[in-house]
Design a protein around this motif. Structure first.
Motif, PDB file in Angstrom:
ATOM      1  N   THR A 147       0.809  -1.227   0.000  1.00 35.03           N
ATOM      2  CA  THR A 147       0.000   0.000   0.000  1.00 35.03           C
ATOM      3  C   THR A 147       0.839   1.271   0.000  1.00 35.03           C
ATOM      4  O   THR A 147       0.314   2.340  -0.294  1.00 35.03           O
ATOM      5  CB  THR A 147      -0.937   0.043   1.220  1.00 35.03           C
ATOM      6  OG1 THR A 147      -0.162  -0.087   2.422  1.00 35.03           O
ATOM      7  CG2 THR A 147      -1.979  -1.071   1.167  1.00 35.03           C
ATOM      8  N   VAL A 148       2.117   1.175   0.354  1.00 36.27           N
ATOM      9  CA  VAL A 148       2.958   2.367   0.498  1.00 36.27           C
ATOM     10  C   VAL A 148       4.057   2.347  -0.562  1.00 36.27           C
ATOM     11  O   VAL A 148       4.833   1.390  -0.652  1.00 36.27           O
ATOM     12  CB  VAL A 148       3.588   2.432   1.911  1.00 36.27           C
ATOM     13  CG1 VAL A 148       4.428   3.694   2.071  1.00 36.27           C
ATOM     14  CG2 VAL A 148       2.493   2.376   2.973  1.00 36.27           C
ATOM     15  N   ALA A 149       4.121   3.393  -1.363  1.00 33.41           N
ATOM     16  CA  ALA A 149       5.135   3.480  -2.422  1.00 33.41           C
ATOM     17  C   ALA A 149       6.417   4.091  -1.875  1.00 33.41           C
ATOM     18  O   ALA A 149       6.373   4.986  -1.039  1.00 33.41           O
ATOM     19  CB  ALA A 149       4.620   4.329  -3.585  1.00 33.41           C
ATOM     20  N   PRO A 150       7.579   3.641  -2.328  1.00 31.57           N
ATOM     21  CA  PRO A 150       8.831   4.276  -1.920  1.00 31.57           C
ATOM     22  C   PRO A 150       8.967   5.660  -2.548  1.00 31.57           C
ATOM     23  O   PRO A 150       8.279   5.980  -3.526  1.00 31.57           O
ATOM     24  CB  PRO A 150       9.896   3.316  -2.447  1.00 31.57           C
ATOM     25  CG  PRO A 150       9.248   2.621  -3.595  1.00 31.57           C
ATOM     26  CD  PRO A 150       7.797   2.505  -3.244  1.00 31.57           C
ATOM     27  N   GLN A 151       9.848   6.469  -1.976  1.00 32.29           N
ATOM     28  CA  GLN A 151      10.087   7.811  -2.501  1.00 32.29           C
ATOM     29  C   GLN A 151      10.444   7.758  -3.988  1.00 32.29           C
ATOM     30  O   GLN A 151      11.296   6.976  -4.415  1.00 32.29           O
ATOM     31  CB  GLN A 151      11.246   8.458  -1.722  1.00 32.29           C
ATOM     32  CG  GLN A 151      11.688   9.812  -2.230  1.00 32.29           C
ATOM     33  CD  GLN A 151      10.747  10.916  -1.811  1.00 32.29           C
ATOM     34  OE1 GLN A 151       9.771  10.654  -1.121  1.00 32.29           O
ATOM     35  NE2 GLN A 151      11.032  12.138  -2.198  1.00 32.29           N
ATOM     36  N   GLY A 152       9.736   8.571  -4.778  1.00 28.74           N
ATOM     37  CA  GLY A 152      10.028   8.650  -6.202  1.00 28.74           C
ATOM     38  C   GLY A 152       9.376   7.574  -7.034  1.00 28.74           C
ATOM     39  O   GLY A 152       9.539   7.561  -8.254  1.00 28.74           O
ATOM     40  N   GLY A 228       6.402  12.266   3.524  1.00 30.22           N
ATOM     41  CA  GLY A 228       5.605  12.824   2.450  1.00 30.22           C
ATOM     42  C   GLY A 228       6.322  12.891   1.124  1.00 30.22           C
ATOM     43  O   GLY A 228       7.312  12.198   0.869  1.00 30.22           O
ATOM     44  N   ALA A 229       5.798  13.753   0.252  1.00 34.12           N
ATOM     45  CA  ALA A 229       6.320  13.852  -1.110  1.00 34.12           C
ATOM     46  C   ALA A 229       7.747  14.371  -1.150  1.00 34.12           C
ATOM     47  O   ALA A 229       8.502  14.059  -2.072  1.00 34.12           O
ATOM     48  CB  ALA A 229       5.405  14.764  -1.931  1.00 34.12           C
ATOM     49  N   ASP A 230       8.150  15.169  -0.149  1.00 36.19           N
ATOM     50  CA  ASP A 230       9.479  15.772  -0.164  1.00 36.19           C
ATOM     51  C   ASP A 230      10.552  14.916   0.497  1.00 36.19           C
ATOM     52  O   ASP A 230      11.675  14.831   0.006  1.00 36.19           O
ATOM     53  CB  ASP A 230       9.441  17.140   0.532  1.00 36.19           C
ATOM     54  CG  ASP A 230       8.579  18.138  -0.209  1.00 36.19           C
ATOM     55  OD1 ASP A 230       8.510  18.054  -1.450  1.00 36.19           O
ATOM     56  OD2 ASP A 230       7.964  18.995   0.452  1.00 36.19           O
TER      57      ASP A 230
END
Length: 351
Positions: A147-152, A228-230
């Protein structure tokens, strides 16, 4: 106004539901207490909210009612079990009791459990540990969940991977239970059920765009990692670490094809530490009490107090035990059909 129920009424009600679907009374009581503790501490998406799911698993046979966990290895200060889909709250409570019994001899006891059915709220297991004066670290992951995507990245890889920690610290313990995603899947599903947007764009849709629409998760989307996204690379790294502790040390997880069919079964890592194994308990408490006191006295950004992990949950637990448990409205709504079919009276809310 949120309805309140006597804790003892809820205990009797839920334990009877579990018994009616074939769970032995002792196991039913352990399950019930775990879910109730979650609501007492304020974790309303992972407490009694999960009872209906567990009743369904027990009735369908997806959760094993009887038997014990298989011991895969045991060196005294560390052990590894295969729960083979036993009820998560029951088997984890058994592991905690086992660790506590060994603590006077070893000082630190660690354990892993594979194929435990869903263990719900991690913080709910820690009050007896911290009240005994010990430190606890508890985490779990879900091999069949992505359910959780890695950064990028836009493809979900990790499960939510919660981490709970508790340590004695005076009037209330230093305690937290947080997932390595910016929000829990339970909060996303609750928002979707209630037809509301998330407070912020905590999700990515299937095209990789940030979204606050809870429906995005069920349509090929993902939850952002902590940061988060950053700064999600921090949350992704922590997610990987917790999967190493719970899956890799336990020897079962994403590297096993059959694990993809395990549904909500968890891989667990547990560690309980006796501060006395390292020095004086008074010295330990002096440090934790000082930490919380300094935290409490930090200048606030607004009119409210600075939030110290554990204080609000412990105060809620004390208040609700005395004044009644504030149940999220949908909990009784979801349990009412089970109560009618199993002929168990629904508890009456306090006036």
């Amino acid at each position: 106004m949120t309805p309140r129920y006597f804790a003892e009424d809820l205990r009797h009600f839920v334990a009877c539901l579990f018994e009616r679907v074939g769970l032995a009374r002792g196991r039913a009581e352990v399950m019930t207490e775990t879910f109730l503790q979650a609501d007492l501490l304020g974790f309303t998406t992972h407490g009694l909210h999960r009872v209906a799911h567990n009743l369904e698993w027990l009735e369908s046979g997806k959760m094993r009612r009887e038997g014990e966990a298989k011991i895969l290895s045991d060196r005294g200060n560390c052990f590894n079990w295969d729960a083979d889909f036993l009820p998560g709250p029951w088997v984890l409570t058994r592991a905690i009791h086992c660790a506590l019994q060994r603590l006077p001899e070893y000082g630190v006891v660690s354990a892993t459990i594979r194929r435990s059915h869903h263990i719900a709220c991690l913080a709910a297991y820690l009050p007896p540990v911290v009240e005994a004066g010990y430190v606890a670290i508890l985490t779990c992951s879900t091999p069949a969940e992505n359910t959780v995507a890695p950064q990028g990245g836009r493809d979900p890889l990790f499960s939510a991977n919660p981490l709970a920690f508790a340590a004695p610290a005076g009037d209330y313990p230093f305690l937290f239970d947080i997932s390595m995603s910016v929000t829990a899947g339970g909060h996303v599903k609750r928002a979707e059920r209630e037809g509301r947007e998330l407070p912020q764009r905590w999700l990515k849709d299937s095209a990789g765009q940030l979204s606050g629409d809870p429906a995005a998760l069920g349509h090929g989307g993902s939850i952002l990692p902590v940061g988060g996204a950053d700064h999600g690379y921090k949350g992704a790294a922590l997610s990987a670490m917790l999967e190493v502790l719970s899956m890799a040390l336990g020897g079962y997880g994403r590297g096993d094809v059959e694990a993809a069919a395990d549904g909500e079964a968890n891989s667990i890592f547990l560690q309980i530490i006796d501060p006395q194994a390292f020095g004086s308990p008074a010295d330990f408490l002096r440090q934790t009490i000082a930490l919380c006191s300094l935290w409490e006295n930090c200048r606030s950004d607004d009119t409210g107090p600075v939030r110290v992990p554990g204080r609000r949950a412990w105060e809620a637990r004390t208040r609700q035990l005395a004044q009644g448990v504030e149940l999220y409205p949908s909990i009784i709504e979801d349990l009412a059909p089970w109560a009618a079919r199993l002929q168990v009276p629904v508890p009456v809310a306090k006036a």
